[in-house]
Design a protein around this motif. Structure first.
Motif, short mmCIF file in Angstrom:
data_model
loop_
_atom_site.label_atom_id
_atom_site.label_comp_id
_atom_site.label_asym_id
_atom_site.label_seq_id
_atom_site.Cartn_x
_atom_site.Cartn_y
_atom_site.Cartn_z
N THR A 190 5.57 16.47 -7.50
CA THR A 190 4.63 15.88 -7.43
C THR A 190 4.36 14.46 -7.87
O THR A 190 3.77 13.60 -6.99
N ALA A 191 4.96 14.26 -9.11
CA ALA A 191 4.67 12.92 -9.83
C ALA A 191 4.99 11.82 -8.80
O ALA A 191 4.22 10.85 -9.06
N PRO A 192 6.24 11.81 -8.20
CA PRO A 192 6.41 10.53 -7.44
C PRO A 192 5.62 10.25 -6.44
O PRO A 192 5.28 9.16 -6.18
N LEU A 193 4.97 11.19 -5.84
CA LEU A 193 4.12 11.08 -4.76
C LEU A 193 2.89 10.76 -5.02
O LEU A 193 2.14 10.22 -4.18
N LEU A 194 2.35 11.11 -6.05
CA LEU A 194 0.99 10.55 -6.88
C LEU A 194 1.10 9.14 -6.62
O LEU A 194 -0.12 8.58 -6.73
N PHE A 195 2.07 8.37 -7.02
CA PHE A 195 2.29 7.02 -7.17
C PHE A 195 2.57 6.28 -5.79
O PHE A 195 2.19 5.15 -5.49
N THR A 196 3.18 7.27 -4.74
CA THR A 196 3.68 6.50 -3.58
C THR A 196 2.76 7.14 -2.29
O THR A 196 2.83 6.05 -1.37
N SER A 197 2.37 8.30 -2.48
CA SER A 197 1.71 8.89 -1.15
C SER A 197 0.83 9.94 -1.27
O SER A 197 0.80 10.94 -1.04
N SER A 198 -0.39 9.38 -1.87
CA SER A 198 -1.18 10.38 -2.36
C SER A 198 -2.64 10.16 -1.77
O SER A 198 -3.49 11.26 -1.73
N ILE A 199 -2.91 9.00 -1.44
CA ILE A 199 -4.33 8.75 -0.90
C ILE A 199 -4.26 8.84 0.77
O ILE A 199 -4.00 7.89 1.36
N ALA A 200 -4.12 10.22 0.99
CA ALA A 200 -3.97 10.27 2.52
C ALA A 200 -5.21 10.93 3.27
O ALA A 200 -6.17 11.38 2.50
N SER A 201 -5.23 10.79 4.61
CA SER A 201 -6.20 11.28 5.44
C SER A 201 -6.11 12.66 5.54
O SER A 201 -5.30 13.43 5.34
N SER A 202 -7.11 13.38 6.11
CA SER A 202 -7.12 14.83 6.27
C SER A 202 -6.75 15.14 7.77
O SER A 202 -7.23 16.27 8.29
N PHE A 203 -6.21 14.36 8.25
CA PHE A 203 -5.65 14.65 9.74
C PHE A 203 -3.96 14.58 9.92
O PHE A 203 -3.49 13.84 8.98
N VAL A 204 -3.67 15.33 10.73
CA VAL A 204 -2.21 15.42 10.95
C VAL A 204 -1.61 14.16 11.18
O VAL A 204 -2.00 13.71 12.36
N THR A 205 -0.52 13.63 10.69
CA THR A 205 0.16 12.41 11.27
C THR A 205 1.70 12.36 11.02
O THR A 205 2.06 13.07 10.03
N TRP A 206 2.37 12.03 12.08
CA TRP A 206 3.80 11.99 11.68
C TRP A 206 4.60 10.77 11.57
O TRP A 206 5.46 10.38 11.48
N ASN A 207 3.56 9.68 11.34
CA ASN A 207 3.91 8.30 11.37
C ASN A 207 4.25 8.09 9.82
O ASN A 207 3.19 8.03 8.81
N PRO A 208 5.36 7.77 9.16
CA PRO A 208 5.57 7.63 7.95
C PRO A 208 5.12 6.12 7.24
O PRO A 208 5.29 5.96 6.17
N LYS A 209 4.73 5.19 8.09
CA LYS A 209 4.29 4.08 7.84
C LYS A 209 2.98 4.10 7.22
O LYS A 209 2.53 3.51 6.45
N ARG A 218 0.72 -0.92 -0.05
CA ARG A 218 -0.01 0.09 0.15
C ARG A 218 0.78 1.35 0.02
O ARG A 218 2.00 1.31 0.26
N GLN A 219 0.21 2.55 -0.33
CA GLN A 219 0.95 3.76 -0.31
C GLN A 219 1.51 3.78 1.02
O GLN A 219 0.79 3.58 2.26
N SER A 220 2.64 4.56 1.25
CA SER A 220 3.11 4.97 2.65
C SER A 220 3.93 6.15 2.54
O SER A 220 4.57 6.54 1.36
N GLY A 221 4.30 6.76 3.61
CA GLY A 221 5.36 7.88 3.63
C GLY A 221 6.83 7.38 3.24
O GLY A 221 7.47 8.17 2.77
N LEU A 222 6.93 6.22 3.78
CA LEU A 222 8.22 5.56 3.62
C LEU A 222 8.68 5.29 2.03
O LEU A 222 9.64 5.78 1.66
N ALA A 223 7.44 4.80 1.20
CA ALA A 223 7.61 4.84 -0.07
C ALA A 223 7.89 6.08 -0.74
O ALA A 223 8.71 6.33 -1.71
N GLY A 224 7.21 7.28 -0.29
CA GLY A 224 7.16 8.65 -1.05
C GLY A 224 8.68 9.06 -0.61
O GLY A 224 9.26 9.75 -1.73
N SER A 225 9.05 9.07 0.82
CA SER A 225 10.29 9.31 0.87
C SER A 225 11.54 8.78 0.11
O SER A 225 12.54 9.44 -0.17
N PHE A 226 11.45 7.44 -0.01
CA PHE A 226 12.29 6.90 -0.90
C PHE A 226 12.48 7.21 -2.19
O PHE A 226 13.66 7.40 -2.87
N ALA A 227 11.11 7.60 -2.92
CA ALA A 227 11.21 8.38 -4.15
C ALA A 227 11.86 9.56 -4.39
O ALA A 227 12.69 9.88 -5.37
#
Length: 297
Positions: free
Chosen positions: A221-240, A146-155
Motif C-alpha cells: 500500500t505505502a508505495p502506491l499512496l505516493f505514486t498512484s493513489s489519486i485515481a478515477s472511479s472508472f476502469v482504465t488500462w492505461n498505465p500513463k 504527476r502520479q501514474s500507473g508507471l510510477a506505481g509499477s516502478f515502485a
C-alpha cells in the motif's frame, strides 16, 4: 564387590537416561505440534474473521462495477482489480528478466567477491521499508510531474527485484554441476550452456520466486499512496494514468464514514488474502516440482 555393584547399576542408569531422552523428545514434538497448530489457527481465524465481515458485499457487481455514489448501495471495485492487475503485471514484466539476469551473472559469471557484494546489496534492498521505496520513487518520478500507473509499477518492481533475484540465485545453485561439466566437455560455450541447460533446469524455482514476489507486491500500500493513489472511479488500462489498486482502495474505504464501504473494504481484503493464499500454494507446488526435477537430474 564394588565392581559387581557398578555393573548392576549401569543398566539402571542407561534405562533412566533413555526414559529421560524419550520424555524430552515427546515434549519437543508436542511443543512443535502446538506451535504449528497455533499458526494454522491464527491463519484460519484471520481469514474467517475477514470473510465474516465482508461476505455480504461479495457478489457479481462487486467484481464488475465501479464505486457507487456516497450513501448508495451497490458498486464494486472493478477499477481497483484492473489497476492492480496492470500495476503488478508491469512490475513483474520488469523485475523478472532483470532479476534473472542478475542471478545468472552472480551464479555463473561473477568473481566471488563481486557475487558476495551483489548478494549483500540485494539483501539490504529486500529489507528496505516499502514506504522508503515509495518516497524515493515519488521524488524521482512524481515530483514536478504527476502520479501514474508507471510510477506505481516502478515502485512495485523495485520491491520485487531482490525477491526474484535471490530466489533465482538459490535455485541456480541447486542445478547439478555435472550438467555444466558435461556441456563444457562437449565444447559448448559457457553462455550457451547457461541459457540452454542451466536456465531451463531452474525455471521452476525462478517461477516460484516470481510468484512469491507477485504476492507481496499485490498487497503493498505505502508505495502506491505516493505514486498512484489519486485515481478515477472508472476502469482504465492505461498505465500513463493514475490507476486504482486493491490495497489503496481498502485503505480509503476503511477511512470512510459509509458502512457500505466498510463492508466492501472487508470484502476487498478477503479477495486480496485469497489471492495471496492461492499464489503461495502455487509457489509451493512449483518449488516442490523444481526440487524433484533437480533431484532426479
Amino acid at each position: 564387590m564394588s565392581d559387581r555393584r557398578m555393573s548392576e547399576e549401569r543398566p539402571l542408569i542407561a534405562s533412566g537416561r533413555s526414559r529421560r531422552r524419550k520424555l524430552v523428545n515427546r515434549l519437543a514434538e508436542a511443543a512443535a505440534t502446538l506451535a504449528a497448530l497455533t499458526a494454522v489457527a491464527v491463519l484460519a481465524l484471520l481469514v474467517g474473521s475477514v470473510f465474516a465481515k465482508g461476505y455480504r458485499a461479495l457478489n457479481l457487481d462487486f467484481f464488475t462495477k465501479g464505486p457507487a455514489a456516497f450513501g448508495q448501495a451497490g458498486g464494486g471495485i472493478a477499477p481497483a482489480l484492473v489497476g492492480s492487475l496492470v500495476l503488478v503485471g508491469i512490475a513483474a514484466a520488469v523485475a523478472l528478466p532483470v532479476g534473472v539476469l542478475i542471478a545468472l551473472y552472480v551464479s555463473e559469471f561473477a568473481p566471488p567477491r563481486v557475487g558476495r557484494t551483489v548478494r549483500v546489496v540485494l539483501d539490504v534492498l529486500n529489507g528496505f521499508p516499502s514506504i522508503v521505496i515509495g518516497v524515493f520513487v515519488f521524488a524521482l518520478l512524481v515530483v514536478d510531474r504527476r502520479q501514474s500507473g508507471l510510477a506505481g509499477s516502478f515502485a512495485l518492481g523495485v520491491i520485487m527485484l531482490p525477491l526474484v533475484a535471490r530466489a533465482a540465485m538459490e535455485v541456480l545453485e541447486l542445478v547439478p554441476g555435472a550438467l555444466r561439466d558435461a556441456s563444457t566437455a562437449l565444447g559448448v560455450p559457457k553462455w550457451r550452456t547457461t541459457l540452454s541447460i542451466v536456465l531451463p533446469a531452474a525455471t521452476g524455482g525462478i517461477l516460484t520466486g516470481t510468484t512469491l514476489a507477485v504476492a507481496r507486491a499485490a498487497g503493498e500500500t505505502a508505495p502506491l499512496l505516493f505514486t498512484s493513489s489519486i485515481a478515477s472511479s472508472f476502469v482504465t488500462w492505461n498505465p500513463k494514468q493514475t490507476l486504482a489498486s486493491i490495497p489503496v482502495t481498502i485503505f480509503e474505504y476503511s477511512e470512510s464514514p459509509d458502512p457500505a464501504l466498510h463492508r466492501q473494504a472487508w470484502a476487498a481484503a478477503f479477495v486480496l488474502i485469497a489471492f495471496v493464499l492461492v499464489t503461495s500454494l502455487l509457489a509451493r507446488a512449483l518449488l516442490d516440482r523444481s526440487r524433484r526435477r533437480l533431484g532426479s537430474g
